[in-house]
Design an enzyme around this catalytic site. Structure first.
Site, PDB file in Angstrom:
ATOM      1  N   GLY A 136       0.889  -1.384   0.104  1.00  0.00           N
ATOM      2  CA  GLY A 136       0.102  -0.218  -0.067  1.00  0.00           C
ATOM      3  C   GLY A 136       0.880   1.106  -0.020  1.00  0.00           C
ATOM      4  N   THR A 137       0.217   2.424   0.099  1.00  0.00           N
ATOM      5  CA  THR A 137       0.834   3.566  -0.040  1.00  0.00           C
ATOM      6  C   THR A 137       1.794   4.022   1.069  1.00  0.00           C
ATOM      7  OG1 THR A 137      -0.983   4.587  -1.226  1.00  0.00           O
ATOM      8  CG2 THR A 137       0.480   6.167  -0.235  1.00  0.00           C
ATOM      9  N   ILE A 138       1.661   3.432   2.251  1.00  0.00           N
ATOM     10  CA  ILE A 138       2.371   3.686   3.345  1.00  0.00           C
ATOM     11  C   ILE A 138       3.999   3.267   3.112  1.00  0.00           C
ATOM     12  CG2 ILE A 138       1.647   1.486   4.489  1.00  0.00           C
ATOM     13  CD1 ILE A 138       1.745   2.819   7.251  1.00  0.00           C
ATOM     14  N   LYS A 149       5.101   2.909  -0.045  1.00  0.00           N
ATOM     15  CA  LYS A 149       5.598   3.173  -1.460  1.00  0.00           C
ATOM     16  C   LYS A 149       6.984   4.014  -1.394  1.00  0.00           C
ATOM     17  CE  LYS A 149       1.253   2.642  -4.146  1.00  0.00           C
ATOM     18  NZ  LYS A 149       0.351   3.572  -4.531  1.00  0.00           N
TER      19      LYS A 149
END
Length: 162
Positions: free
Chosen positions: A10-12, A14
């Site tokens: 997820g974005t966390i 990236k």
């Protein structure tokens, strides 16, 4: 207290390394590791990476793998980092597991960015785990929700009580 931290992507997590053709994201080492190294935590933790995917790419097989891991691991305090797009779906799939407090969290902005919400969300999730004894929860936007009583507002992107 010891917390098991599971990275799913997820974005966390990236990262945007420079490539010859510009920037392209990749899901890198767990953001939780970098955050906790600088936080002086008063608890033990173990970090494992089950998969590194954008949450829109997480499959039923991935969720089966996650749930099996949770059922077979001895930890009773678990933090799962996850992409926000399907975080609720995964939390509801995991459901309540007897004797385990599970909190899922993520970020709208990658931890690598200075204006990220990642550290805040992880902090809220860890605080919640200190108080929870059993159940599956979501910690986002400074709030903690029961996994089956939350929705993501399509207009604002914020997580809200259902």
């Amino acid at each position: 207290m010891k917390i098991l931290i599971i990275q799913t992507g997820g974005t966390i997590d990236k990262d945007y390394p420079k490539t010859n053709n510009g920037y392209a994201f990749e899901i890198n080492e767990p953001a939780s590791k970098r955050i906790l190294e600088n936080a002086f935590p008063g608890f033990e933790y173990e970090i494992v990476s089950l998969f590194r995917k954008d949450s829109q790419e997480i499959t039923r097989e991935d969720r089966d793998k996650l749930k099996s891991y949770l059922l077979n691991h001895s930890a009773d305090k678990i933090l799962i980092t996850h992409g926000s797009d399907t975080l609720i779906e995964t939390a509801q799939f995991v459901g309540n597991i007897s004797g385990k407090a599970i909190v899922l969290t993520g970020a709208f902005i990658p931890e690598r960015f200075t204006n990220s919400d990642a550290a805040f969300n992880i902090g809220v999730a860890i605080g919640a785990l200190n108080l929870m004894h059993e159940g599956t929860f979501i910690a986002m936007n400074g709030m903690v929700f029961l996994a089956n009583r939350v929705e993501k507002n399509a207009n604002t992107g914020m997580f809200e009580k259902q």
